[in-house]
Design a protein around this motif. Structure first.
Motif, PDB file in Angstrom:
ATOM      1  N   TYR A 196      -1.916  -8.860 -13.567  1.00  0.00           N
ATOM      2  CA  TYR A 196      -3.079  -8.431 -12.974  1.00  0.00           C
ATOM      3  C   TYR A 196      -3.021  -7.424 -12.136  1.00  0.00           C
ATOM      4  N   LYS A 197      -3.618  -6.496 -12.039  1.00  0.00           N
ATOM      5  CA  LYS A 197      -3.617  -5.227 -11.183  1.00  0.00           C
ATOM      6  C   LYS A 197      -5.361  -4.925 -10.908  1.00  0.00           C
ATOM      7  N   ILE A 198      -5.567  -5.349  -9.846  1.00  0.00           N
ATOM      8  CA  ILE A 198      -7.155  -5.306  -9.404  1.00  0.00           C
ATOM      9  C   ILE A 198      -7.309  -4.386  -8.302  1.00  0.00           C
ATOM     10  N   LYS A 199      -8.182  -3.535  -8.401  1.00  0.00           N
ATOM     11  CA  LYS A 199      -8.530  -2.521  -7.024  1.00  0.00           C
ATOM     12  C   LYS A 199      -9.946  -2.807  -6.960  1.00  0.00           C
ATOM     13  N   ALA A 200     -10.507  -2.677  -5.605  1.00  0.00           N
ATOM     14  CA  ALA A 200     -11.979  -2.858  -5.058  1.00  0.00           C
ATOM     15  C   ALA A 200     -11.891  -1.943  -4.127  1.00  0.00           C
ATOM     16  N   ASP A 201     -12.819  -0.701  -4.345  1.00  0.00           N
ATOM     17  CA  ASP A 201     -13.116   0.131  -3.022  1.00  0.00           C
ATOM     18  C   ASP A 201     -14.586  -0.096  -2.881  1.00  0.00           C
ATOM     19  N   ILE A 202     -14.782  -0.323  -1.376  1.00  0.00           N
ATOM     20  CA  ILE A 202     -15.980  -0.551  -0.790  1.00  0.00           C
ATOM     21  C   ILE A 202     -16.391   0.604   0.056  1.00  0.00           C
ATOM     22  N   GLY A 203     -17.546   1.325  -0.461  1.00  0.00           N
ATOM     23  CA  GLY A 203     -18.220   2.327   0.534  1.00  0.00           C
ATOM     24  C   GLY A 203     -19.554   1.702   1.284  1.00  0.00           C
ATOM     25  N   GLY A 204     -19.857   2.605   2.313  1.00  0.00           N
ATOM     26  CA  GLY A 204     -20.870   1.924   3.302  1.00  0.00           C
ATOM     27  C   GLY A 204     -20.546   1.675   4.549  1.00  0.00           C
ATOM     28  N   ASN A 205     -21.605   1.761   5.625  1.00  0.00           N
ATOM     29  CA  ASN A 205     -21.204   1.487   6.880  1.00  0.00           C
ATOM     30  C   ASN A 205     -21.317   0.092   7.084  1.00  0.00           C
ATOM     31  N   GLY A 231      -5.927 -19.733  -7.736  1.00  0.00           N
ATOM     32  CA  GLY A 231      -4.943 -20.222  -7.131  1.00  0.00           C
ATOM     33  C   GLY A 231      -3.699 -19.342  -6.668  1.00  0.00           C
ATOM     34  N   LEU A 232      -3.795 -18.043  -6.840  1.00  0.00           N
ATOM     35  CA  LEU A 232      -2.549 -17.313  -6.613  1.00  0.00           C
ATOM     36  C   LEU A 232      -2.487 -17.149  -5.019  1.00  0.00           C
ATOM     37  N   ASP A 233      -1.188 -17.039  -4.612  1.00  0.00           N
ATOM     38  CA  ASP A 233      -0.996 -16.682  -3.041  1.00  0.00           C
ATOM     39  C   ASP A 233      -1.008 -15.189  -2.799  1.00  0.00           C
ATOM     40  N   LEU A 234      -1.976 -14.653  -2.334  1.00  0.00           N
ATOM     41  CA  LEU A 234      -2.407 -13.163  -2.119  1.00  0.00           C
ATOM     42  C   LEU A 234      -1.685 -12.636  -0.713  1.00  0.00           C
ATOM     43  N   ASP A 235      -1.585 -13.713   0.071  1.00  0.00           N
ATOM     44  CA  ASP A 235      -1.107 -13.340   1.452  1.00  0.00           C
ATOM     45  C   ASP A 235      -1.620 -12.399   2.155  1.00  0.00           C
ATOM     46  N   GLY A 236      -3.181 -12.444   1.761  1.00  0.00           N
ATOM     47  CA  GLY A 236      -4.187 -11.418   2.551  1.00  0.00           C
ATOM     48  C   GLY A 236      -4.220 -10.134   2.109  1.00  0.00           C
ATOM     49  N   GLU A 237      -3.200  -9.623   1.172  1.00  0.00           N
ATOM     50  CA  GLU A 237      -3.264  -8.500   0.626  1.00  0.00           C
ATOM     51  C   GLU A 237      -4.670  -7.999   0.013  1.00  0.00           C
ATOM     52  N   PHE A 238      -5.222  -8.814  -0.702  1.00  0.00           N
ATOM     53  CA  PHE A 238      -6.452  -8.326  -1.430  1.00  0.00           C
ATOM     54  C   PHE A 238      -7.272  -8.132  -0.291  1.00  0.00           C
ATOM     55  N   GLN A 239      -7.579  -9.324   0.667  1.00  0.00           N
ATOM     56  CA  GLN A 239      -8.631  -9.085   1.586  1.00  0.00           C
ATOM     57  C   GLN A 239      -8.382  -7.847   2.569  1.00  0.00           C
ATOM     58  N   LYS A 240      -7.272  -7.420   2.916  1.00  0.00           N
ATOM     59  CA  LYS A 240      -7.014  -6.389   3.870  1.00  0.00           C
ATOM     60  C   LYS A 240      -7.174  -5.034   2.991  1.00  0.00           C
ATOM     61  N   LYS A 241      -6.438  -4.697   1.970  1.00  0.00           N
ATOM     62  CA  LYS A 241      -6.340  -3.395   1.313  1.00  0.00           C
ATOM     63  C   LYS A 241      -7.477  -3.217  -0.131  1.00  0.00           C
ATOM     64  N   GLY A 242      -8.007  -4.276  -0.394  1.00  0.00           N
ATOM     65  CA  GLY A 242      -8.811  -4.316  -1.716  1.00  0.00           C
ATOM     66  C   GLY A 242      -8.021  -4.000  -2.962  1.00  0.00           C
ATOM     67  N   THR A 243      -6.563  -4.490  -2.770  1.00  0.00           N
ATOM     68  CA  THR A 243      -5.644  -4.308  -4.024  1.00  0.00           C
ATOM     69  C   THR A 243      -4.962  -5.367  -4.116  1.00  0.00           C
ATOM     70  N   VAL A 244      -4.609  -5.750  -5.427  1.00  0.00           N
ATOM     71  CA  VAL A 244      -3.557  -6.597  -5.594  1.00  0.00           C
ATOM     72  C   VAL A 244      -2.930  -6.329  -6.990  1.00  0.00           C
ATOM     73  N   SER A 245      -1.715  -6.597  -7.142  1.00  0.00           N
ATOM     74  CA  SER A 245      -0.768  -6.389  -8.549  1.00  0.00           C
ATOM     75  C   SER A 245       0.111  -7.708  -8.388  1.00  0.00           C
ATOM     76  N   THR A 246      -0.022  -8.509  -9.216  1.00  0.00           N
ATOM     77  CA  THR A 246       0.728  -9.750  -9.480  1.00  0.00           C
ATOM     78  C   THR A 246       0.962 -10.138 -10.939  1.00  0.00           C
ATOM     79  N   THR A 247       1.692 -11.188 -10.965  1.00  0.00           N
ATOM     80  CA  THR A 247       2.314 -11.701 -12.291  1.00  0.00           C
ATOM     81  C   THR A 247       2.235 -13.238 -12.312  1.00  0.00           C
ATOM     82  N   SER A 248       1.098 -13.839 -13.289  1.00  0.00           N
ATOM     83  CA  SER A 248       0.903 -15.133 -13.312  1.00  0.00           C
ATOM     84  C   SER A 248       0.633 -15.574 -14.685  1.00  0.00           C
ATOM     85  N   PHE A 249      -0.202 -16.791 -14.688  1.00  0.00           N
ATOM     86  CA  PHE A 249      -0.339 -17.431 -15.967  1.00  0.00           C
ATOM     87  C   PHE A 249      -1.501 -16.884 -16.546  1.00  0.00           C
ATOM     88  N   GLY A 250      -1.605 -16.713 -18.060  1.00  0.00           N
ATOM     89  CA  GLY A 250      -2.735 -16.195 -18.619  1.00  0.00           C
ATOM     90  C   GLY A 250      -3.020 -16.844 -19.812  1.00  0.00           C
TER      91      GLY A 250
END
Length: 261
Positions: A196-205, A231-250
């Motif tokens: 899974y490679k997920i990217k989310a950019d947020i614009g606005g004040n 249930g993935l352990d993202l270690d705060g990466e997604f919340q801080k950067k808005g991106t995550v790349s990981t391997t898990s169950f599909g």
């Protein structure tokens, strides 16, 4: 209460199993020999009816299956993929304003072994197993209205999200043939490994706290929509950067209707 993606999958899976069990009982094989149909059709065009039901009408995927041997086929699926609405649309703080753009792409393939000892007819009819591989890309740009509890005015927020999912696994399925020309193909069980490679950019004040609040809601919504992401352990990466790349169950589950020729 809205059903989550996983609840919809479980419900469809249950009815599919019941359908297969009744069919197997009604068409029980009395001989171990394989019977050939009066005329063999080696090609089948499929239309995926699962994705539009779960992800919406923008998911339009077609497939092609070709018989190689009496008990072996390969199939490919290609089409437009759509990202569904999220559960926090019209939340108390975040309200959907406008979908600015959206799109997506699906490509998958599999190789099928139809089990001669269980099936009365040649491929593509009956129980099959085999490996599969798939790729999905989703893009969605969305405008939101954000109003925290302590704020008197609205803030416009734009989110630009891209999701890429690559998956490989092994599947079990059953294909019915009616009136020689029409088919219903059901992939019943399809566990696999997915990246899974997920990217989310947020614009606005937005403040850092409000930005993280939005990403938290988005992260929870993604867990409801994509099996294996939960249930993935993202270690705060997604919340801080808005991106995550990981391997898990599909997981792969699909119902298709088809026409043979």
């Amino acid at each position: 209460m809205k059903k989550t993606y996983l609840q919809q999958i479980k419900r469809l899976l249950f009815f599919s199993f019941v359908f297969v069990l009744f069919s197997l009982n009604a068409n029980a094989q009395t001989s171990e020999s394989i019977e050939k149909p009066e005329k063999e059709f080696k090609n089948t065009i499929h239309f995926n009816i699962t994705n539009p039901l779960i992800f919406g009408g923008k998911s339009l995927i077609f497939g092609y299956e070709r018989v190689l041997k009496n008990n072996q086929t390969f199939s490919i699926n290609i089409g437009q993929a759509g990202l569904p609405s999220f559960n926090f649309v019209n939340d108390a703080e975040f309200k959907s304003n406008t979908i600015l753009s959206e799109g997506g792409f699906h490509l998958s393939g599999d190789y099928r072994f139809y089990l001669s000892k269980l099936n009365k007819y040649n491929a593509p009819r009956g129980v099959y197993i085999g490996p599969y591989i798939s790729h999905n890309t989703f893009d969605k740009k969305h405008s939101w209205q954000y109003q925290p509890d302590d704020a008197a005015s609205l803030t416009t927020v734009e989110s630009d999200m891209n999701i890429k999912i690559n998956q490989i696994g092994f599947q079990l399925g059953y294909q019915f043939v009616f009136w020689k020309r029409f088919s219903v193909d059901m992939i019943l069980i399809g566990p696999g490994i997915a990246t899974y490679k997920i990217k989310a950019d947020i614009g606005g004040n937005l403040s850092d706290e409000d930005r993280q609040k939005f990403l938290d809601k988005l992260n929870e919504a993604l867990k409801d929509k994509f099996p294996g992401y939960d249930g993935l352990d993202l270690d705060g990466e997604f919340q801080k950067k808005g991106t995550v790349s990981t391997t898990s169950f599909g997981y792969r589950y699909m119902i298709q209707i088809g026409y043979r020729f």
